[in-house]
Design a protein around this motif. Structure first.
Motif: not given
Length: 282
Positions: A122-132, A13-21, A44-46
């Motif tokens: 922690p789980k996001w990073v452990a799975e190798g997903r992108p960060v900014e 869902e990253l980048g969807k216009s209605d998504l706020v993280i 997490i990006p965004g």
């Protein structure tokens, strides 16, 4: 959207216009970590920084109390929250403070829906997903916050409940703080717990991958604390943060007659007039 969303779901869902993280990281007093600095170093990006430690009523002497509608509205609009936003809240904290952020979204009626990222950063990073890193550019939102006080309990409500026994009290603090064996992190605060309350430490709700336990595992936790899921529950903790974990866990099981004592032990423990108990739950 359910109360919890997976890292797989969020990645898609990253980048969807209605998504706020929102990064809702917060640490206990005295913890040598800076949530803002950690957010700027990697998120997490965004994602926007919710700044949960400062999102509280500045005129209330009890720390961490829900802020006035105007303050909440201003903060959420600055974070890009719109009336139709899908809001995902996460944290990078051992207190699992995203639950408090999620609770605030719901209790102020913000966005079209709100959920917690299961496993958090922690789980996001452990799975190798992108960060900014750094601070993202955020277009102001139009959300308006209106606190629904029917979901929040006051000290007067808890005192009345001591007499009526209408609702069960569940305390999310660690066992040592609940029994009074460990001192509170805030100087001058009494130790112990609200008489009649039960203890389920917030850490017990999470699996090894930082995600929340589900189904029968959750039911077992409540059964071990002699919780009757057919009767109302009020959740409490140190300052209303980890109490939201119990509330989210109960709601994930379909239980909706749950409310949160916002003052929690920060208010109760500082008041010399309130009754206090020590030792295990009676």
């Amino acid at each position: 959207m359910t109360i919890f969303v997976s890292t797989d779901w969020l990645a898609a869902e990253l980048g969807k216009s209605d998504l706020v993280i929102l990064d809702a990281s917060l640490f206990l007093p005295g913890t040598p970590r800076d949530p803002r600095a950690e957010y700027e170093a990697g998120h997490i990006p965004g994602a926007a920084y919710m700044d949960l430690p400062t999102l509280a009523d500045p005129d209330d002497p009890t720390p961490g109390q829900l802020p006035p509608d105007a303050m909440m509205t201003q903060r959420m609009q600055a974070l890009g929250v719109n009336a139709d936003s899908r809001i995902i809240v996460y944290d990078n904290s051992p207190t699992h403070s995203a639950a408090r952020g999620w609770f605030m979204m719901r209790v102020y009626g913000l966005g079209a829906s709100a959920a917690i990222l299961d496993g958090g950063l922690p789980k996001w990073v452990a799975e190798g997903r992108p960060v900014e890193s750094g601070l993202p550019a955020i277009a102001p939102g139009d959300a308006v916050a209106r606190l629904d006080r029917t979901q929040v309990r006051t000290k007067a409500d808890i005192l009345a409940n001591l007499d009526s026994g209408a609702a069960q009290l569940l305390d999310a603090r660690g066992a040592g703080r609940f029994t009074g064996a460990e001192a509170e992190p805030r100087p001058g605060m009494a130790s112990g717990h609200i008489p009649g309350s039960r203890n389920i430490p917030s850490s017990a709700f999470f699996a090894a991958d930082n995600g929340m336990k589900q189904g029968d595992e959750l039911r077992r936790l409540f059964a071990e604390a002699d919780t009757d899921l057919d009767n109302p529950v009020i959740t409490t903790c140190g300052s209303g943060v980890t109490a939201a974990i119990i509330l989210a866990a109960l709601e994930s099981l379909g239980k909706t007659d749950v409310s949160l004592y916002d003052g929690s032990w920060s208010e109760w423990g500082f008041d010399p007039a309130t009754p206090k108990a020590t030792g295990p739950a009676a």
